[in-house]
Design an enzyme around this catalytic site. Structure first.
Site, PDB file in Angstrom:
ATOM      1  N   HIS A  61      -0.267 -40.707  51.309  1.00 21.51           N
ATOM      2  CA  HIS A  61      -1.006 -40.054  52.400  1.00 21.51           C
ATOM      3  C   HIS A  61      -2.027 -39.071  51.832  1.00 21.51           C
ATOM      4  CE1 HIS A  61      -1.308 -38.513  56.622  1.00 21.51           C
ATOM      5  NE2 HIS A  61      -1.737 -37.429  55.977  1.00 21.51           N
ATOM      6  N   GLU A  62      -1.573 -38.181  50.946  1.00 25.29           N
ATOM      7  CA  GLU A  62      -2.478 -37.178  50.369  1.00 25.29           C
ATOM      8  C   GLU A  62      -3.495 -37.826  49.434  1.00 25.29           C
ATOM      9  OE1 GLU A  62      -2.569 -34.377  51.644  1.00 25.29           O
ATOM     10  OE2 GLU A  62      -0.667 -34.479  52.716  1.00 25.29           O
ATOM     11  N   HIS A 103      -6.371 -39.086  51.566  1.00 18.91           N
ATOM     12  CA  HIS A 103      -7.320 -38.019  51.899  1.00 18.91           C
ATOM     13  C   HIS A 103      -8.256 -37.745  50.723  1.00 18.91           C
ATOM     14  CE1 HIS A 103      -5.852 -36.849  55.787  1.00 18.91           C
ATOM     15  NE2 HIS A 103      -4.648 -36.553  55.351  1.00 18.91           N
ATOM     16  N   ASP A 126      -4.188 -34.345  61.567  1.00 19.47           N
ATOM     17  CA  ASP A 126      -5.441 -35.063  61.289  1.00 19.47           C
ATOM     18  C   ASP A 126      -6.001 -35.679  62.575  1.00 19.47           C
ATOM     19  OD1 ASP A 126      -5.048 -34.534  58.546  1.00 19.47           O
ATOM     20  OD2 ASP A 126      -3.823 -36.338  58.336  1.00 19.47           O
TER      21      ASP A 126
END
Length: 266
Positions: free
Chosen positions: A46-47, A50, A121
């Site tokens: 997930h990170e 980004h 988000d």
């Protein structure tokens, strides 16, 4: 200094400053929080999503660090250094939306399913999309119309300043904006899947990565632009017979745009 002392160091290092900022902004590190290996992998991707999308889009804010260390209510975070802007274009806002969607898109590309981790988000990009359509006039179908009330009188009104038909049109255009940004984000990550995997693996190994690690995996950002320094080299300009004071004044006067104050919705 306190963090360095707790670690029995004789001097304060860069990592101590970074950890101090993390503690103030995100809260205490939650070492006791139990996270399964599967969840940790999902958080890492997930990170990494980004970070990857922000690195690969022109107008997204430059990355500072990415971490999967739990702090406060957060399971992970990506830190950016936003550039100072007085005006924001549609292209810039779309790149920011893509960067915000990078986490959810990464989960979709890698695992084939998404989680609840993208709540903040989604909240951010939904507000941003509605602002683009109904406040800033950045939508072709709605046109150059703003339903923003700077007087604040709309707070006491029980009716929207537009019809139900327009309300439905706004909702549809917002969905089209977000869907378009999401599809673009998915394609960026699919095109860079191998690098995304390397970044996630590095995150799982180190738990914290920095801009230098991004450069190692993705290379330098192709969008970096050399900007004219704010402080002129006086000695160099004297050699060129240039009066630095006059040069600065002329450069300011040549940019004679009136810049009204805008309230940006993030």
């Amino acid at each position: 200094a306190l963090i360095a002392a707790r670690r029995k160091k004789t001097q304060v290092e860069k990592a101590d400053f970074v950890d101090a900022v993390d503690r103030i902004v995100a809260g205490l590190e939650k070492k006791s929080r139990i996270i399964t290996p599967k969840e940790k992998k999902a958080i890492a991707y997930h990170e990494a999503g980004h970070a990857a999308v922000s690195w690969l889009t022109e107008h997204a804010s430059p990355l500072v660090k990415v971490t999967i260390v739990p702090r406060g209510r957060s399971l992970g975070a990506a830190w950016y250094l936003p550039e100072e802007r007085q005006l924001t274009t549609k292209a810039q806002m779309m790149d920011e939306m893509c960067a915000a969607l990078g986490g959810r898109a990464s989960e979709q590309v890698v695992f084939g399913e998404v989680s609840t981790g993208a709540l903040s988000d989604l909240e951010k990009i939904t507000k941003q999309a509605y602002a683009m359509v109904s406040v800033y006039g950045l939508n072709d179908k709605i046109g150059n119309v703003s339903y923003y009330d700077s007087s604040g009188q709309s707070e006491y009104s029980f009716q929207k300043p537009y019809s139900e038909k327009t309300s439905e049109l706004i909702d549809n255009e917002v969905k089209l904006l977000i869907d378009g940004a999401y599809e673009r984000t998915l394609q960026i990550l699919r095109d860079n899947r191998e690098k995304l995997d390397k970044l996630a693996a590095l995150l799982l190994e180190k738990e914290v990565i920095y801009k230098e690690d991004m450069q190692t995996i993705f290379g330098d950002r192709t969008f970096n632009k050399e900007e004219e320094p704010l402080i002129h080299d006086v000695n160099k300009e004297k050699e060129m017979n240039v009066d630095p004071a006059v040069d600065v004044i002329e450069s300011v006067e040549s940019d004679g745009l009136d810049k009204p104050g805008l309230t940006e919705t993030s």
